[in-house]
Design a protein around this motif. Structure first.
Motif, PDB file in Angstrom:
ATOM      1  N   ALA A 105       0.843  -1.201   0.000  1.00 48.85           N
ATOM      2  CA  ALA A 105       0.000   0.000   0.000  1.00 48.85           C
ATOM      3  C   ALA A 105       0.881   1.254   0.000  1.00 48.85           C
ATOM      4  CB  ALA A 105      -0.913  -0.007   1.217  1.00 48.85           C
ATOM      5  N   SER A 106       0.568   2.175  -0.903  1.00 43.89           N
ATOM      6  CA  SER A 106       1.364   3.410  -1.038  1.00 43.89           C
ATOM      7  C   SER A 106       1.426   4.203   0.255  1.00 43.89           C
ATOM      8  CB  SER A 106       0.795   4.292  -2.143  1.00 43.89           C
ATOM      9  OG  SER A 106       0.974   3.682  -3.382  1.00 43.89           O
ATOM     10  N   GLN A 107       0.379   4.128   1.048  1.00 40.33           N
ATOM     11  CA  GLN A 107       0.335   4.850   2.325  1.00 40.33           C
ATOM     12  C   GLN A 107       1.515   4.464   3.220  1.00 40.33           C
ATOM     13  OE1 GLN A 107      -3.352   4.289   4.414  1.00 40.33           O
ATOM     14  NE2 GLN A 107      -2.612   5.226   6.275  1.00 40.33           N
ATOM     15  N   LEU A 108       2.063   3.260   3.006  1.00 39.79           N
ATOM     16  CA  LEU A 108       3.126   2.767   3.878  1.00 39.79           C
ATOM     17  C   LEU A 108       4.492   3.356   3.549  1.00 39.79           C
ATOM     18  CD1 LEU A 108       2.015  -0.954   4.238  1.00 39.79           C
ATOM     19  CD2 LEU A 108       1.330   1.043   5.540  1.00 39.79           C
ATOM     20  N   LYS A 109       4.577   4.175   2.507  1.00 35.94           N
ATOM     21  CA  LYS A 109       5.839   4.865   2.211  1.00 35.94           C
ATOM     22  C   LYS A 109       6.255   5.746   3.378  1.00 35.94           C
ATOM     23  CE  LYS A 109       5.401   5.513  -2.786  1.00 35.94           C
ATOM     24  NZ  LYS A 109       5.336   6.550  -3.837  1.00 35.94           N
ATOM     25  N   GLN A 110       5.268   6.234   4.119  1.00 39.45           N
ATOM     26  CA  GLN A 110       5.529   7.186   5.195  1.00 39.45           C
ATOM     27  C   GLN A 110       5.865   6.518   6.524  1.00 39.45           C
ATOM     28  OE1 GLN A 110       5.782  10.112   3.850  1.00 39.45           O
ATOM     29  NE2 GLN A 110       4.952   9.194   2.002  1.00 39.45           N
ATOM     30  N   LEU A 111       5.906   5.207   6.543  1.00 39.31           N
ATOM     31  CA  LEU A 111       6.184   4.489   7.785  1.00 39.31           C
ATOM     32  C   LEU A 111       7.652   4.547   8.164  1.00 39.31           C
ATOM     33  CD1 LEU A 111       4.321   1.097   7.254  1.00 39.31           C
ATOM     34  CD2 LEU A 111       3.616   2.990   8.704  1.00 39.31           C
ATOM     35  N   PRO A 112       7.939   4.391   9.442  1.00 38.09           N
ATOM     36  CA  PRO A 112       9.334   4.157   9.832  1.00 38.09           C
ATOM     37  C   PRO A 112       9.820   2.858   9.169  1.00 38.09           C
ATOM     38  CG  PRO A 112       8.004   4.717  11.747  1.00 38.09           C
ATOM     39  CD  PRO A 112       7.061   4.509  10.605  1.00 38.09           C
ATOM     40  N   LEU A 113      11.086   2.794   8.824  1.00 37.45           N
ATOM     41  CA  LEU A 113      11.633   1.661   8.077  1.00 37.45           C
ATOM     42  C   LEU A 113      11.375   0.297   8.733  1.00 37.45           C
ATOM     43  CD1 LEU A 113      13.098   0.672   5.585  1.00 37.45           C
ATOM     44  CD2 LEU A 113      15.263   1.063   6.789  1.00 37.45           C
ATOM     45  N   PRO A 114      11.509   0.148  10.049  1.00 39.36           N
ATOM     46  CA  PRO A 114      11.238  -1.183  10.628  1.00 39.36           C
ATOM     47  C   PRO A 114       9.808  -1.676  10.352  1.00 39.36           C
ATOM     48  CG  PRO A 114      12.376   0.189  12.227  1.00 39.36           C
ATOM     49  CD  PRO A 114      12.003   1.077  11.075  1.00 39.36           C
ATOM     50  N   LEU A 115       8.850  -0.771  10.289  1.00 41.31           N
ATOM     51  CA  LEU A 115       7.471  -1.178  10.030  1.00 41.31           C
ATOM     52  C   LEU A 115       7.277  -1.552   8.562  1.00 41.31           C
ATOM     53  CD1 LEU A 115       5.574   1.450  12.225  1.00 41.31           C
ATOM     54  CD2 LEU A 115       6.353  -0.844  12.843  1.00 41.31           C
ATOM     55  N   LEU A 116       7.911  -0.814   7.666  1.00 39.70           N
ATOM     56  CA  LEU A 116       7.866  -1.185   6.252  1.00 39.70           C
ATOM     57  C   LEU A 116       8.547  -2.535   6.047  1.00 39.70           C
ATOM     58  CD1 LEU A 116       7.187  -0.532   3.294  1.00 39.70           C
ATOM     59  CD2 LEU A 116       9.415   0.629   3.165  1.00 39.70           C
ATOM     60  N   ARG A 117       9.659  -2.741   6.721  1.00 35.35           N
ATOM     61  CA  ARG A 117      10.381  -4.016   6.624  1.00 35.35           C
ATOM     62  C   ARG A 117       9.472  -5.174   7.040  1.00 35.35           C
ATOM     63  NH1 ARG A 117      15.830  -6.282   7.290  1.00 35.35           N
ATOM     64  NH2 ARG A 117      15.630  -8.218   8.456  1.00 35.35           N
ATOM     65  N   MET A 118       8.705  -4.990   8.107  1.00 31.87           N
ATOM     66  CA  MET A 118       7.809  -6.043   8.577  1.00 31.87           C
ATOM     67  C   MET A 118       6.808  -6.426   7.492  1.00 31.87           C
ATOM     68  SD  MET A 118       4.557  -6.908   9.847  1.00 31.87           S
ATOM     69  CE  MET A 118       3.853  -5.292   9.848  1.00 31.87           C
ATOM     70  N   VAL A 119       6.263  -5.439   6.774  1.00 32.87           N
ATOM     71  CA  VAL A 119       5.293  -5.726   5.716  1.00 32.87           C
ATOM     72  C   VAL A 119       5.978  -6.472   4.567  1.00 32.87           C
ATOM     73  CG1 VAL A 119       3.687  -4.717   4.046  1.00 32.87           C
ATOM     74  CG2 VAL A 119       3.833  -3.776   6.358  1.00 32.87           C
TER      75      VAL A 119
END
Length: 168
Positions: A105-119
């Motif tokens: 999801a494009s919305q996840l670009k704004q996440l901290p990196l550890p949270l994006l990594r989890m996805v």
């Protein structure tokens, strides 16, 4: 208690604690303390693909290749998912060709990196395990030992983001 759509499967006592943190304005501070680096440079589809490939090479060398990893603006976080993994099969000549695609999801670009990594780890795990079973979560934890904490924190982060939209 106000609806907390990202925490529906969690026990009432956890949901009440999150509701209290939201009501007192402490959820944002807690997340900021836990994830002080709120930005990262994975903002393009190419950067996401490279990041995904790097994790795949590190943890899942023998898995099927990934043909695409992209940010998808059409994924609705609550209704669909945080990301999707699809295997597309096509007949080409006399052979059956398949491709693996990961969409986040494009919305996840704004996440901290550890949270994006989890996805990304979650979607990579689907290369080997299609269902959310014990083996799937073991593979996720192999690639990211803090997987379950990060998943919960992502749900908190999305809950906080939604609360900010309601306030505006």
């Amino acid at each position: 208690m106000t609806e907390l759509p990202y925490l529906q499967g969690y026990p009432d006592n956890i949901r009440q604690q999150v509701q209290h943190l939201l009501a007192t304005g402490k959820l944002a501070a807690m997340l900021a303390a836990r994830y002080p680096q709120n930005s990262h440079n994975i903002q393009t589809d190419k950067a996401l693909y490279d990041y995904t490939q790097q994790l795949k090479r590190q943890y899942m060398k023998s898995s099927e290749p990934i043909s695409k990893a992209v940010f998808d603006p059409k994924i609705h976080i609550i209704n669909n998912a945080l990301g999707t993994h699809t295997q597309i099969s096509r007949v080409q000549g006399g052979k059956l060709k398949s491709k693996n695609e990961i969409r986040i999801a494009s919305q996840l670009k704004q996440l901290p990196l550890p949270l994006l990594r989890m996805v990304v780890v979650h979607e990579l795990a689907h290369l080997r395990e299609k269902d959310h079973n014990k083996a799937f979560y073991q593979l996720c934890q192999y690639m990211e030992p803090a997987y379950h904490q990060l998943e919960f924190d992502l749900r908190l982060y999305l809950t906080w983001q939604d609360s900010q939209l309601v306030c505006k």
